[in-house]
Design an enzyme around this catalytic site. Structure first.
Site, PDB file in Angstrom:
ATOM      1  N   MET A  10      13.898  -3.614  -2.868  1.00  0.00           N
ATOM      2  CA  MET A  10      13.363  -4.214  -4.103  1.00  0.00           C
ATOM      3  C   MET A  10      14.199  -3.800  -5.326  1.00  0.00           C
ATOM      4  SD  MET A  10       9.508  -4.272  -5.573  1.00  0.00           S
ATOM      5  CE  MET A  10       9.229  -2.509  -5.682  1.00  0.00           C
ATOM      6  N   TYR A 135       5.346  11.620   2.486  1.00  0.00           N
ATOM      7  CA  TYR A 135       6.357  10.891   1.707  1.00  0.00           C
ATOM      8  C   TYR A 135       6.771  11.693   0.464  1.00  0.00           C
ATOM      9  CZ  TYR A 135       8.040   7.414  -1.726  1.00  0.00           C
ATOM     10  OH  TYR A 135       8.751   6.746  -2.691  1.00  0.00           O
TER      11      TYR A 135
END
Ligand SMILES: NC(=O)c1ccc[n+]([C@@H]2O[C@H](COP(=O)([O-])OP(=O)(O)OC[C@H]3O[C@@H](n4cnc5c(N)ncnc54)[C@H](OP(=O)(O)O)[C@@H]3O)[C@@H](O)[C@H]2O)c1
Length: 302
Positions: A10, A135
């Site tokens: 993205m 994460y």
């Protein structure tokens, strides 16, 4: 020459398009040059250097599936720690400066209490990190690995990214609002929605400033759009603006709920607001407000 790694993601696509538009020479790679393979990175760096000097590497490649990472920690760390370290070493060996993208998830989202605000103040670059999920921990360890392996590194932490070229909250909301009569959205997490196009502009502003002889100290910087809001309020803005612009043709009620009603694999940060004073002053940046950028983004989608 600038080497953009992760050019199909993205943010990478957004940077790629801006580089093309501005006529800045660059080369882009994504999965075809695996960042977990140091030999592949070194070979590509050598081939770039064979044709031109390699002065910048911008890393947008990462493992970004926050929930999936909880069950897939090894793969997440391979990309976000080992991959990041490999890129930093490659940049160091090539004499290139590195821009590495990181995240608000390095913080626990509890905020740093400020008496004068009677609440949390925006996180500064040197505030204590304390990631709560796989994460966030991998991205924090990736930051450290990058800094250890290449002193000529800029890390830009960002948050709540949306843009044309990847799955994100704005796209999810528009899809749900087209399908459903009501959409429930959490009202107890605050952050700054950030248009990937604006962040791409900030990355190139850093490159241009340094290339133009500006002194920008290496290290960590925060960049998001200005202002902050809850996910619920953001969804409400997406709805009302999209209705006005004709992107949505039916009614949908946007209702608030708590995170407890949406059990997720990872605890999302309650407070993700980042202080941007450092990047604003280093680059002389005027950072757009999130609502102005959302309006422009939705108008472009129309
Ligand atoms: N999105 C957000 O809300 C957000 C918020 C804060 C910070 N960030 C950070 O911003 C950066 C960019 O995020 P993004 O949303 O643009 O990510 P993205 O869309 O997931 O892009 C990451 C790119 O890396 C590629 N990639 C995966 N494994 C690779 C490998 N082994 N070698 C080379 N490339 C590989 C991916 O390919 P595949 O798609 O084929 O896997 C993808 O094209 C990341 O560092 C992320 O942590 C994102």
């Amino acid at each position: 020459m600038l080497w953009l790694i992760g050019n199909k993601g993205m943010l990478g696509t957004e940077i790629s398009r801006l580089l093309e538009k501005r006529g800045i020479p660059f080369t882009g790679t994504d999965r075809e040059v695996d960042i977990t393979d140091p030999a592949a990175l070194a070979a590509r760096a050598a081939s770039i250097r064979g044709a031109a000097s390699l002065s910048w590497i911008v890393n947008c490649a990462a493992y970004t599936a926050v929930d999936r990472a909880e069950d897939d920690g090894e793969a997440c760390r391979r990309l976000n720690v080992l991959g990041a370290a490999n890129i930093a070493k490659t940049a160091g060996d090539s004499g290139a400066r590195l821009i590495h993208i990181s995240t608000d998830y390095v913080f626990d989202g509890k905020g740093v209490y400020d008496e004068s605000l009677r609440g949390p103040r925006p996180y500064r670059e040197d505030d204590q990190t304390n990631p709560v999920g796989v994460y966030g921990l991998a991205k924090r360890d990736g930051e450290n690995a990058v800094l250890e392996n290449n002193g000529e590194t800029y890390i830009i932490r960002t948050a709540w990214l949306y843009g044309r070229y990847g799955g994100n909250f704005v796209h999810t909301m528009l899809r749900l609002m087209k399908e459903r009569d009501t959409v429930k959205v959490v009202n107890d997490q605050r952050g700054s929605p950030t248009w990937a196009f604006d962040l791409a502009g900030a990355v190139l502003a850093l490159v241009n400033t340094v290339d133009g002889g500006g002194k920008v100290p290496f290290g960590i910087y925060h960049y998001t759009n200005e202002g902050n809001i809850s996910w619920f309020d953001f969804a409400g803005e997406i709805y009302s603006r999209s209705r006005r612009l004709g992107l949505l043709s039916r009614d949908c009620a946007v209702q608030p709920c708590t995170s407890a009603e949406f059990p997720a694999r990872v605890t999302r940060p309650e407070y993700s607001v980042l202080d941007k004073a450092k990047i604003r002053s280093a680059l002389g940046l005027a950072i757009p407000e999130w609502n102005k950028s959302l309006e422009k983004y939705l108008a472009e989608m129309n």
